[in-house]
Design a protein around this motif. Structure first.
Motif, PDB file in Angstrom:
ATOM      1  N   VAL A 167       0.797  -1.253   0.049  1.00  0.00           N
ATOM      2  CA  VAL A 167       0.052  -0.134  -0.152  1.00  0.00           C
ATOM      3  C   VAL A 167       0.826   1.190  -0.078  1.00  0.00           C
ATOM      4  O   VAL A 167       1.677   1.426   0.906  1.00  0.00           O
ATOM      5  CB  VAL A 167      -0.739   0.120   1.451  1.00  0.00           C
ATOM      6  CG1 VAL A 167      -1.568   1.348   1.338  1.00  0.00           C
ATOM      7  CG2 VAL A 167      -1.940  -1.041   1.169  1.00  0.00           C
ATOM      8  N   SER A 168       0.721   2.132  -0.872  1.00  0.00           N
ATOM      9  CA  SER A 168       1.411   3.416  -1.130  1.00  0.00           C
ATOM     10  C   SER A 168       0.710   4.419  -1.919  1.00  0.00           C
ATOM     11  O   SER A 168       0.588   4.116  -3.214  1.00  0.00           O
ATOM     12  CB  SER A 168       2.825   3.129  -1.452  1.00  0.00           C
ATOM     13  OG  SER A 168       3.575   4.430  -1.714  1.00  0.00           O
ATOM     14  N   ASP A 169      -0.080   5.410  -1.073  1.00  0.00           N
ATOM     15  CA  ASP A 169      -1.085   6.053  -2.275  1.00  0.00           C
ATOM     16  C   ASP A 169      -1.068   7.517  -1.626  1.00  0.00           C
ATOM     17  O   ASP A 169      -0.680   7.564  -0.508  1.00  0.00           O
ATOM     18  CB  ASP A 169      -2.411   5.145  -2.423  1.00  0.00           C
ATOM     19  CG  ASP A 169      -2.939   5.685  -3.673  1.00  0.00           C
ATOM     20  OD1 ASP A 169      -3.079   6.782  -3.939  1.00  0.00           O
ATOM     21  OD2 ASP A 169      -3.532   4.568  -4.166  1.00  0.00           O
TER      22      ASP A 169
ATOM     23  N   ALA B  47      -5.080   5.026   1.042  1.00  0.00           N
ATOM     24  CA  ALA B  47      -4.209   4.198   1.548  1.00  0.00           C
ATOM     25  C   ALA B  47      -4.873   3.748   2.865  1.00  0.00           C
ATOM     26  O   ALA B  47      -4.742   2.483   3.125  1.00  0.00           O
ATOM     27  CB  ALA B  47      -2.641   4.752   2.129  1.00  0.00           C
TER      28      ALA B  47
ATOM     29  N   THR C  46       2.937   5.558   2.961  1.00  0.00           N
ATOM     30  CA  THR C  46       3.438   4.211   2.456  1.00  0.00           C
ATOM     31  C   THR C  46       3.609   3.113   3.634  1.00  0.00           C
ATOM     32  O   THR C  46       4.476   3.245   4.467  1.00  0.00           O
ATOM     33  CB  THR C  46       5.037   4.589   1.760  1.00  0.00           C
ATOM     34  OG1 THR C  46       4.871   5.417   0.784  1.00  0.00           O
ATOM     35  CG2 THR C  46       5.629   3.322   1.354  1.00  0.00           C
ATOM     36  N   ALA C  47       2.713   2.098   3.448  1.00  0.00           N
ATOM     37  CA  ALA C  47       2.632   1.259   4.578  1.00  0.00           C
ATOM     38  C   ALA C  47       4.192   0.572   5.077  1.00  0.00           C
ATOM     39  O   ALA C  47       4.291   0.115   6.166  1.00  0.00           O
ATOM     40  CB  ALA C  47       1.766   0.225   4.211  1.00  0.00           C
TER      41      ALA C  47
END
Length: 379
Positions: free
Chosen positions: A265-267, A272, A314-315
């Motif tokens: 996950v990166s958004d 996110a 950004t996880a």
């Protein structure tokens, strides 16, 4: 020693200006810091980046690689219940990618040791770093956000066995170990490691101090000298971790896939957070609290002037420094790349206690590197 180029006075003044309103006391910290303490806090992986020298009395020391630990030690020595400190000075590291060349560079930053609302403080400090970084004139900046605690809260939703969950959380800031976990091989040792496994099982029932002493005694009896600079305590710790890994078992294929999806996950932060919520398992209590905190934190950042379209959550973003235990951020420039952040910071609530603090407060800070912030610079 590689020195940074000097900045135009007006640019440096513009980068300093946001810190003037931070309510912090200007302070300094010794350039020499105890090497052993830094390695205990940040991990052995940091050794290659430290500029090691002989300290007073001949013990090993290092030039301060940044100001966080140094300022925290000064705060604890003051015996104040809380404090907010502004600093400006040189830090020193060995250049990456195998070079033995030392870097000397200017940092400006704030470290805050305060009770109160941690989410509001997180937003304030990150917005301060953004304002200082943007004052250097670069138009290609992004504020990248992460959270060690968010990963921990996500792991708790998966209903794993406690030892396995703890091991997975520890691996988050250790890329090599995390890779092993996600390949399903963390519990397996290398070929021919039966003897090591038996020793690991023996040491696993002992406190780490006693385990290190037993290992040292075994070496003495066998006439063995350790190689590679690794100390008995470090080797005992790794053997104990191996034994715990064998007992805890491994992630299932389904669990591996969901953890991989989390790390991918990166958004935009709102997108996110929704993606993370959709991936969560059944035990969601801690994660729901963490996500609510993140929504408040993002609102605080935007209210303090950080452009919403420059935010990315950004996880998988973590940091090798072992003392960061929560919210993290970096201001990155597209021209400089991800490996050379313009500014950075985060939360390290557990650090004061690890340094011997008798009372606990929140701890969060940030720094900016002016030479990287300057649009006309080559850093």
């Amino acid at each position: 020693m590689r020195l940074e180029p000097s900045l135009p006075a007006e640019v440096l003044a513009a980068i300093r200006a946001p810190f003037a309103g931070a309510g912090a006391v200007l302070t300094d910290a010794p350039v020499l810091q105890p090497l052993g303490l830094l390695l205990d806090l940040a991990g052995e992986a940091m050794r290659a980046r430290l500029f090691v020298v002989s300290g007073d009395g001949g013990e090993e020391a290092c030039l301060r690689p940044d100001f966080t630990v140094a300022i925290a030690r000064e705060h604890l020595a003051s015996d104040r219940a809380s404090g907010r400190y502004l600093y400006e000075g040189k830090a020193f590291r060995v250049a990456p990618r195998g070079s033995d060349r030392a870097e000397e560079f200017l940092q400006i930053g704030v470290e805050a040791f305060e009770a109160g609302d941690p989410v509001a403080a997180d937003a304030e400090i990150a917005a301060l770093a953004w304002a200082a970084a943007a004052a250097g004139g670069r138009a290609d900046l992004t504020l990248v956000l992460g959270d060690v605690g968010l990963f921990a809260a996500f792991v708790d939703t998966l209903d794993l066995a406690a030892p396995l969950a703890a091991r997975l959380k520890r691996a988050f800031t250790r890329p090599r170990q995390l890779k092993l976990e996600l390949e399903g091989g963390a519990a397996a040792g290398p070929a021919g490691s039966d003897d090591q496994g038996r020793i690991a099982a023996l040491l696993a029932g002992l406190p780490e101090g006693e385990a290190a002493a037993v290992l040292q005694e075994l070496w003495s009896l066998a006439g063995i000298e350790p190689v590679g600079g690794r100390k008995p305590a470090e080797i005992a710790h790794r053997l104990v971790e191996r034994a715990e890994a064998a007992r805890a078992g491994r992630l299932s294929t389904e669990q591996i896939e969901v953890v991989r999806a989390f790390l991918a996950v990166s958004d935009r932060p709102d997108v996110a957070l929704e993606a993370i919520a959709a991936l969560a398992g059944p035990r969601r209590g801690a994660l729901e609290l963490a996500l609510a905190g993140w929504r408040a934190r993002l609102a605080g950042l935007i209210a303090r002037g950080v452009p919403e379209d420059r935010l990315v959550l950004t996880a998988a973003f973590g940091r090798a420094f072992g003392y960061y235990d929560g919210y993290l951020f970096e201001v990155r420039s597209a021209a400089l790349g991800d490996e050379r952040p313009v500014a950075a910071g985060g939360r390290y609530d557990g650090l004061p206690a690890r340094l011997g603090a008798a009372r606990t407060t929140g701890a969060v800070g940030c720094m900016v590197r002016p030479a990287r912030a300057y649009a006309g610079g080559g850093e």
